[in-house]
Structures are given as C-alpha cells and as structure tokens.
Design a protein around this motif. Structure first.
Motif, PDB file in Angstrom:
ATOM      1  N   UNK A 127      33.942  37.979  56.102  1.00 32.77           N
ATOM      2  CA  UNK A 127      33.776  39.417  56.368  1.00 32.77           C
ATOM      3  C   UNK A 127      33.889  40.268  55.111  1.00 32.77           C
ATOM      4  N   UNK A 128      34.069  39.628  53.941  1.00 28.34           N
ATOM      5  CA  UNK A 128      34.217  40.343  52.670  1.00 28.34           C
ATOM      6  C   UNK A 128      35.371  41.352  52.732  1.00 28.34           C
ATOM      7  N   UNK A 129      36.513  40.905  53.243  1.00 28.78           N
ATOM      8  CA  UNK A 129      37.683  41.771  53.329  1.00 28.78           C
ATOM      9  C   UNK A 129      38.912  41.010  52.846  1.00 28.78           C
ATOM     10  N   UNK A 141      41.779  44.378  56.501  1.00 28.20           N
ATOM     11  CA  UNK A 141      40.353  44.711  56.479  1.00 28.20           C
ATOM     12  C   UNK A 141      39.998  45.707  55.366  1.00 28.20           C
ATOM     13  N   UNK A 142      40.543  45.475  54.157  1.00 22.88           N
ATOM     14  CA  UNK A 142      40.107  46.243  52.983  1.00 22.88           C
ATOM     15  C   UNK A 142      38.864  45.552  52.435  1.00 22.88           C
ATOM     16  N   UNK A 143      37.747  46.237  52.406  1.00 19.95           N
ATOM     17  CA  UNK A 143      36.494  45.620  52.004  1.00 19.95           C
ATOM     18  C   UNK A 143      36.452  45.407  50.492  1.00 19.95           C
ATOM     19  N   UNK A 144      35.748  44.363  50.083  1.00 20.92           N
ATOM     20  CA  UNK A 144      35.509  44.139  48.659  1.00 20.92           C
ATOM     21  C   UNK A 144      34.041  43.805  48.441  1.00 20.92           C
ATOM     22  N   UNK A 145      33.565  44.035  47.215  1.00 23.40           N
ATOM     23  CA  UNK A 145      32.171  43.780  46.854  1.00 23.40           C
ATOM     24  C   UNK A 145      32.132  42.851  45.651  1.00 23.40           C
ATOM     25  N   UNK A 146      31.217  41.888  45.692  1.00 21.42           N
ATOM     26  CA  UNK A 146      31.020  40.979  44.563  1.00 21.42           C
ATOM     27  C   UNK A 146      29.638  40.356  44.686  1.00 21.42           C
ATOM     28  N   UNK A 147      29.221  39.658  43.639  1.00 21.52           N
ATOM     29  CA  UNK A 147      27.917  39.001  43.652  1.00 21.52           C
ATOM     30  C   UNK A 147      28.000  37.703  44.455  1.00 21.52           C
ATOM     31  N   UNK A 148      26.851  37.167  44.908  1.00 21.05           N
ATOM     32  CA  UNK A 148      26.869  35.882  45.633  1.00 21.05           C
ATOM     33  C   UNK A 148      27.485  34.749  44.815  1.00 21.05           C
ATOM     34  N   UNK A 149      27.222  34.725  43.501  1.00 22.35           N
ATOM     35  CA  UNK A 149      27.808  33.669  42.669  1.00 22.35           C
ATOM     36  C   UNK A 149      29.325  33.797  42.601  1.00 22.35           C
TER      37      UNK A 149
END
Length: 384
Positions: A127-129, A141-149
C-alpha cells in the motif's frame, strides 16, 4: 554491501505535526543523555542507559524502544567523535576546534535525524505506507513515494534501522539495505581515471569530463552569496542556506553522472577501474589566496567514493594507486621529469618525444600502475 535508500513521506498535516513533535522530543532527550554522559564519563551503552532510561521516559515522553534508540544515538555520536579526534580530523590537540570538541558535550539539533528500528516503524510495501511511533501515539498509513527500483530494493534487502529526516519542510525515511556483493570478475584490462579541477575526470581511453561548467556555476553561486551576505537579514540567511544545499546537490549530481558512465564502460568491456590515491592532498599543497576557494570545493573525494561503491555494486574491480608523478612520467619510456609537462594541458617527453594531453597521459600511467598492483593483489600467498 550496505546501501541507503531514501523515500519521501507524504504525511497529512496532522501526521506531519506528530512527526515534528516526535523528532524534537527525541533530540531533546538525546541532548540530555549526552550531557549526562559527558559529566559522568559514561561511554558504554549499558551504563548510560541505566543512568538516563527512567528520565527519558518520564520527562521527555518517550516509550521504551525510542528511549533505547536515543541512548544508542548518543553513544554512537561520542564514538564517532573519538574516532575523528584520533584521526586528526579536528586538528591538533592545541587547536581551538579540538579543545571545544573535547570540553563541551555533544548537542543534537531539534531537527536532527532519528533512527527507528522495526519495533517503532513498520513498512507496508503493497500500500506504499508506513506505521511509525510518535509521541502522540502510533501513526498509521503514512504514505511514501519512491521509484519502482527503490521499492524492489526495499522489499528484498531492507535490514535494521531507518532514519526519520526532516529537510526543507519535507519528510524522508532513509532505510538501510543489505545487498549481497556480486562476485568481482577478473579484468581483461583497466581504465585509469585522472581527477582534476579543470577536468573533473579524464580516462585512459581519452574520455574527458570537463569541470568548466561546474566551475562557472560555483562562481555564479559565490557572487550571489556575496550579495546576500551584504544584506545581513534573517531572510538572506535562510536563502543562503538554501543556496548552499542546492549547490551541494548539483555537484553531487555531476559526480553521480560521471561515475555512472565510467563504471558502465568498465562493466561493458570487462575492465577494472583505477584512480589515484589523493588522501591528504589538501594538507600537502600550498596555494595562492585566489586558488583556495576553488581547491577547497574540489569534489574529488566524493567522485572517488561514487566510483568505488558503484564499481562494487556492479562487481567491477576497483583500485587506488600511487599518485606520485603520474602527470610527469612518460608511459612509453618511463622518463620522469617536471619539464615533460610544459603547461597544464600538454605533455611532451624530453627523451622519446611522446606527446599528448597531460590528463590522458596521467590516466594511462594510472592504468599501467593498476596492472602491476593487481598482479600483487591476486598473487597467491607463499607457502610456509
């Protein structure tokens, strides 16, 4: 090898407020523990923890595991200080900087990074959290962002602690990933890399990465800094700090790009990478006043570090060789003389007449020294 993966957190205003309160409470607690360690000469983790554990929980609102992390952060900081003192990184024992480091306790900035282990921080990759402990309770449920790699690396190799960092009003998590080292292949040859100021890197193949653009950018930043410093306002001070960070990021990006290209060529051709060992060069060289700013901002060490870790990550052999007279020695006949290099850009051997760009000749000499050094490194040990 250990690799740090940085992801950006995307908290809501409520979550960001809790994270900020947590970071400040942890650093206040660490500063208190540092003062106790300094006064009572406590350098071991168990001794310091027995002394301050109850106070960290009662006074600063930390739960059990964050209190333990704060103590470890203090112990690690003093261990790092001791290593820097022993290595001479803070100058001689008579210097003002050395005396201040020895005679004052370590203080942690309110926004300094705070480590969290798996008891305080959990990752939900699907869930990218993330879920993280705060002084206001567990924030989920704090969201985070990163690249697929980056996500792939986190899922497969994340180990140990992750550092919570606030930078420029933004929030980041820096996770430590333990990636197995690929097997280093036997090189069919070497790429010698000569590092410099006018040309940031020149390879024995003739590839040249000029520093003219970076130098022009730095000079422009210097002029802008001088204009802001004349204003002497709080706004100007904040803008100066932002400019310094931007300039540092730009130089880092340039070094990443150069090192990535060199390692890619070496991996594709089955060769190793060799650089000059330039440790202590700033202490050995005497400069004119107008050269000091340029020389002190020369990012040669960072470029070498980028080459080393990228080569290790790709399984490319990497060596540091002796830097003496690489730009004055003829790679064909071996004649070494200062007159072989009549100016900065050109080389011409006084004995055999070999001529060419001075930085390329230096790269060839680095390559030749790496060939000899690799034979010694890989030679079997003599039997007893």
């Amino acid at each position: 090898m250990e690799l740090a993966v940085q992801v950006k957190l995307l908290p809501t205003p409520e979550q960001a407020s809790a994270l900020e309160a947590t970071l400040r409470a942890c650093n206040r607690a660490a500063t208190y523990a540092s003062q106790v360690a300094f006064v009572k000469k406590l350098t071991d983790r168990n001794g310091l923890q027995k002394e301050v554990y109850a106070d960290l929980k009662a006074t600063f609102g930390l739960s059990a595991q964050p209190a333990v992390r704060a103590v470890k952060k203090v112990v690690d900081a003093y261990a790092t200080l001791k290593g820097n003192l022993r290595a001479g990184n803070l100058g001689p024992a008579t210097s003002r900087r050395y005396r201040m480091a020895v005679n004052t306790p370590i203080v942690f900035r309110p926004e300094a990074a705070q480590p969290f282990d798996d008891r305080c921080l959990s990752w939900q990759y699907d869930t990218h959290t993330v879920s993280i402990w705060t002084v206001n309770g567990r924030m989920k449920r704090i969201r985070f962002a990163c690249s697929p790699d980056q996500l792939k690396t986190l899922v497969a190799h994340r180990r140990g602690e992750s550092d919570l960092v606030q930078r420029g009003g933004k929030w980041f998590l820096i996770a430590t990933c333990d990636i197995p080292d690929p097997e280093v292949y036997e090189p069919v040859g070497w790429i010698g890399v000569d590092r410099g100021i006018v040309n940031l890197a020149t390879t024995s193949d003739g590839a040249n990465y000029q520093g003219r653009r970076l130098g022009r950018y730095r000079r422009w930043q210097t002029r802008k800094r001088a204009e802001l410093q004349c204003k002497q306002t709080r706004s100007a001070t904040r803008r100066l700090a932002r400019r310094a960070k931007k300039e540092k990021r730009h130089a880092t990006h340039v070094n990443h790009r150069i090192s990535k290209e060199i390692v890619s060529v070496a991996q594709r051709t089955g060769r190793g990478i060799a650089v000059e060992e330039l440790g202590g060069i700033r202490d050995r060289v005497r400069l004119r006043r107008d050269q000091r700013a340029t020389f002190s901002s020369w990012p040669f060490q960072q470029l070498g570090q980028h080459l080393a870790y990228k080569a290790r990550q790709a399984g490319v052999p990497f060596l540091e060789v002796d830097a003496h007279h690489t730009s004055q020695r003829c790679p064909r006949c071996g004649h070494t003389e200062r007159a072989n290099r009549p100016d900065r850009d050109h080389f011409r051997c006084r004995r055999c007449g070999l001529a060419g760009p001075a930085d390329v000749v230096a790269g060839v000499n680095v390559r030749d020294r790496a060939r000899s050094a690799w034979v010694l490194v890989t030679a079997p040990a003599p039997s007893p």
